[in-house]
Design a protein around this motif. Structure first.
Motif, short mmCIF file in Angstrom:
data_model
loop_
_atom_site.label_atom_id
_atom_site.label_comp_id
_atom_site.label_asym_id
_atom_site.label_seq_id
_atom_site.Cartn_x
_atom_site.Cartn_y
_atom_site.Cartn_z
N ILE A 44 6.08 4.33 1.80
CA ILE A 44 6.91 4.30 0.59
C ILE A 44 6.02 4.22 -0.65
N VAL A 45 5.01 3.35 -0.62
CA VAL A 45 4.11 3.21 -1.77
C VAL A 45 3.35 4.51 -2.01
N ALA A 46 2.87 5.15 -0.92
CA ALA A 46 2.15 6.42 -1.06
C ALA A 46 3.06 7.49 -1.67
N ALA A 47 4.31 7.56 -1.23
CA ALA A 47 5.26 8.54 -1.78
C ALA A 47 5.50 8.29 -3.27
N VAL A 48 5.70 7.02 -3.64
CA VAL A 48 5.93 6.67 -5.04
C VAL A 48 4.70 7.02 -5.89
N ILE A 49 3.51 6.71 -5.38
CA ILE A 49 2.28 7.02 -6.11
C ILE A 49 2.17 8.53 -6.33
N MET A 50 2.40 9.32 -5.26
CA MET A 50 2.25 10.77 -5.38
C MET A 50 3.28 11.38 -6.33
N ILE A 51 4.54 10.96 -6.21
CA ILE A 51 5.58 11.52 -7.07
C ILE A 51 5.37 11.09 -8.52
N ALA A 52 5.00 9.83 -8.72
CA ALA A 52 4.73 9.35 -10.09
C ALA A 52 3.55 10.11 -10.69
N ILE A 103 -0.94 -1.22 1.35
CA ILE A 103 -1.17 -0.53 0.08
C ILE A 103 -2.64 -0.11 -0.04
N VAL A 104 -3.56 -1.04 0.08
CA VAL A 104 -4.99 -0.73 0.07
C VAL A 104 -5.52 -1.08 1.44
N PRO A 105 -6.19 -0.21 2.13
CA PRO A 105 -6.64 1.13 1.74
C PRO A 105 -5.77 2.27 2.29
N ILE A 106 -4.61 1.96 2.90
CA ILE A 106 -3.84 3.04 3.53
C ILE A 106 -3.07 3.88 2.52
N ALA A 107 -2.14 3.27 1.77
CA ALA A 107 -1.36 4.05 0.81
C ALA A 107 -2.29 4.67 -0.24
N PHE A 108 -3.22 3.86 -0.75
CA PHE A 108 -4.24 4.34 -1.68
C PHE A 108 -5.56 3.74 -1.28
#
Length: 190
Positions: A44-52, A103-108
């Motif tokens: 979810i965090v990765a998707a939000v980061i990419m779309i944002a 979130i760190v380091p997987i999503a970002f």
């Protein structure tokens, strides 16, 4: 305007850049270090980061005085050090008493890293935003599947298989880091 051919093309580009299958050894290694990976939170965090980043990334970089080339070169260094960890079996990334990895380091930066961000910026100039968002969501579903099944993948491959894959993908990641660096360092020098 929705174009499924464009969605497929963008999905393939993002799949190659995100390289979640190549990240399985890193994910398994993180799970062994911290015990649990919050797959839902990470995706979810990765998707939000990419779309944002798709909508405001270039403006954010300009606001803080960083161009896309600088961002990509910084990302190349992160990938370079991750690759060294994989190839040499050393640990450079250290976190004080981690209890979970999401979130760190997987999503970002693993999923939504500098390579993904710079790719999104270049895709935005070529394709419709709706097609890019759908491609991001398709990739996020694939990422979630891999994160959820990383334990099964580990059992299937075994310790030796994971070690071999980790070294191979470490070399591939190193090559991607070098390519990202060389493709963008020229822009910094000009």
């Amino acid at each position: 305007m929705l174009n499924w051919e464009h969605v497929f093309t963008i999905s393939m580009i993002l799949f190659a850049v995100i390289d979640i299958l190549g990240s399985v050894p890193i994910i398994v290694d993180l799970r062994s270090k911290v015990g649990h990976i919050q797959s839902e939170k990470a995706t979810i965090v990765a998707a939000v980061i990419m779309i944002a980043f798709l909508f405001v990334g270039e403006e954010i970089l300009k606001l803080i005085g960083i161009d896309a080339n600088s961002f990509a070169v910084a990302g190349a260094f992160v990938l370079f050090f991750l690759a060294l960890e994989m190839i040499l079996g050393i640990r450079l990334y250290k976190e004080d008493n981690p209890t979970t990895a999401s979130i760190v380091p997987i999503a970002f930066p693993l999923i939504a890293g500098a390579g993904t961000m710079t790719t999104l910026l270049s895709l935005r100039s070529e394709y419709d935003t709706l097609n890019i968002i759908i491609a991001i969501l398709i990739n996020i579903i694939l990422v979630y599947g891999v994160l959820k099944s990383s334990g099964k993948i580990e059992k299937l491959l075994g310790a030796n298989g994971l070690g071999i894959i980790r070294k191979i993908f470490g070399v591939i990641l190193l090559a991607i880091a070098v390519k990202l660096f060389t493709a963008n360092v020229q822009g910094l020098l000009n």
